[in-house]
Scaffold this active site. Structure first.
Site, PDB file in Angstrom:
ATOM      1  N   ASN A  87       0.838  -1.198   0.000  1.00 25.63           N
ATOM      2  CA  ASN A  87       0.000   0.000   0.000  1.00 25.63           C
ATOM      3  C   ASN A  87       0.875   1.249   0.000  1.00 25.63           C
ATOM      4  OD1 ASN A  87      -2.428  -1.511   0.209  1.00 25.63           O
ATOM      5  ND2 ASN A  87      -2.068  -1.784   2.402  1.00 25.63           N
ATOM      6  N   GLY A  93      -4.448   3.038   2.148  1.00 16.11           N
ATOM      7  CA  GLY A  93      -4.510   2.430   3.471  1.00 16.11           C
ATOM      8  C   GLY A  93      -3.166   2.199   4.125  1.00 16.11           C
ATOM      9  N   GLN A  94      -2.102   2.850   3.624  1.00 18.53           N
ATOM     10  CA  GLN A  94      -0.804   2.672   4.290  1.00 18.53           C
ATOM     11  C   GLN A  94      -0.852   3.308   5.676  1.00 18.53           C
ATOM     12  OE1 GLN A  94       2.675   4.198   2.194  1.00 18.53           O
ATOM     13  NE2 GLN A  94       4.084   3.253   3.659  1.00 18.53           N
ATOM     14  N   HIS A 100       6.519  -2.051   3.030  1.00 19.00           N
ATOM     15  CA  HIS A 100       6.354  -3.449   3.450  1.00 19.00           C
ATOM     16  C   HIS A 100       5.455  -4.147   2.454  1.00 19.00           C
ATOM     17  CE1 HIS A 100       3.556  -0.751   5.544  1.00 19.00           C
ATOM     18  NE2 HIS A 100       2.637  -1.700   5.387  1.00 19.00           N
ATOM     19  N   HIS A 102       2.936  -7.009   1.962  1.00 18.40           N
ATOM     20  CA  HIS A 102       2.057  -7.952   2.645  1.00 18.40           C
ATOM     21  C   HIS A 102       2.058  -9.260   1.856  1.00 18.40           C
ATOM     22  CE1 HIS A 102      -0.278  -5.038   5.236  1.00 18.40           C
ATOM     23  NE2 HIS A 102       0.169  -4.188   4.331  1.00 18.40           N
TER      24      HIS A 102
HETATM   25  P1  DGP Z   1      -0.325  -0.947   5.978  1.00 18.92           P
HETATM   26  O1  DGP Z   1      -1.717  -0.618   6.423  1.00 18.92           O
HETATM   27  O2  DGP Z   1      -0.243  -1.446   4.524  1.00 18.92           O
HETATM   28  O3  DGP Z   1       0.640   0.190   6.260  1.00 18.92           O
HETATM   29  O4  DGP Z   1       0.114  -2.182   6.886  1.00 18.92           O
HETATM   30  C1  DGP Z   1       0.712  -2.036   8.140  1.00 18.92           C
HETATM   31  C2  DGP Z   1       0.613  -3.356   8.813  1.00 18.92           C
HETATM   32  O5  DGP Z   1       1.486  -3.338   9.943  1.00 18.92           O
HETATM   33  C3  DGP Z   1      -0.768  -3.687   9.363  1.00 18.92           C
HETATM   34  O6  DGP Z   1      -1.315  -4.799   8.644  1.00 18.92           O
HETATM   35  C4  DGP Z   1      -0.555  -4.023  10.817  1.00 18.92           C
HETATM   36  C5  DGP Z   1       0.943  -4.158  10.920  1.00 18.92           C
HETATM   37  N1  DGP Z   1       1.479  -3.716  12.183  1.00 18.92           N
HETATM   38  C6  DGP Z   1       1.300  -2.511  12.759  1.00 18.92           C
HETATM   39  N2  DGP Z   1       1.950  -2.449  13.923  1.00 18.92           N
HETATM   40  C7  DGP Z   1       2.565  -3.653  14.083  1.00 18.92           C
HETATM   41  C8  DGP Z   1       3.404  -4.203  15.095  1.00 18.92           C
HETATM   42  O7  DGP Z   1       3.731  -3.575  16.093  1.00 18.92           O
HETATM   43  N3  DGP Z   1       3.840  -5.478  14.898  1.00 18.92           N
HETATM   44  C9  DGP Z   1       3.493  -6.207  13.794  1.00 18.92           C
HETATM   45  N4  DGP Z   1       3.968  -7.444  13.723  1.00 18.92           N
HETATM   46  N5  DGP Z   1       2.722  -5.718  12.820  1.00 18.92           N
HETATM   47  C10 DGP Z   1       2.264  -4.449  12.966  1.00 18.92           C
END
Ligand code: DGP
Length: 114
Positions: A87, A93-94, A100, A102
């Site tokens: 994203n 929705g980032q 990263h 997914h």
């Molecule tokens: P996005 O919405 O594409 O920026 O995805 C961010 C993702 O990061 C979301 O799916 C949840 C994940 N995320 C947020 N905080 C943490 C964390 O502290 N640990 C882990 N493992 N994932 C996290």
């Protein structure tokens, strides 16, 4: 970046559930999984969004996909199939501003995504 959540994971200040690591890439389970397998694959170097990709750092994108393929194979989702999503910015929705990929699998995926 000192205030970046994912940089803190790379630095070892926060310990995610790591499933893959090499010299340039870290992959760990998403804290809020949207599928039976939901892994985030990140570059160790900070890049805020895909809008910040350029000729100097573009090589990392291929590394992210190679790592994602390995994650999928290790998780047993490579053959049934899996989705990879990156994203960019609020409209997509980032929520974490360190790129990263997914990796989602283990259930049927619909198209188009929401
Ligand atoms: P996005 O919405 O594409 O920026 O995805 C961010 C993702 O990061 C979301 O799916 C949840 C994940 N995320 C947020 N905080 C943490 C964390 O502290 N640990 C882990 N493992 N994932 C996290």
């Amino acid at each position: 970046m000192t205030d970046c959540l994912f940089c803190k994971m790379v630095a070892g200040e926060i310990q995610p559930d790591v499933v893959y690591e090499d010299s340039e890439v870290l992959a760990f389970r998403d804290v809020n999984p949207q599928a039976p397998t939901h892994v985030l694959v990140i570059p160790k170097a900070h890049i805020s969004t895909t809008n910040d990709l350029d000729a100097d750092n573009a090589h990392i994108v291929g590394k992210l996909y190679l790592a994602a393929k390995q994650v999928a194979m290790d998780a047993g989702i490579a053959e049934p199939g899996y989705r990879m999503v990156m994203n960019c910015n609020p409209g997509a929705g980032q929520s974490v501003y360190h790129i990263h990929l997914h990796v989602l699998g283990g259930r049927p995926m619909t198209w188009p995504p929401g």
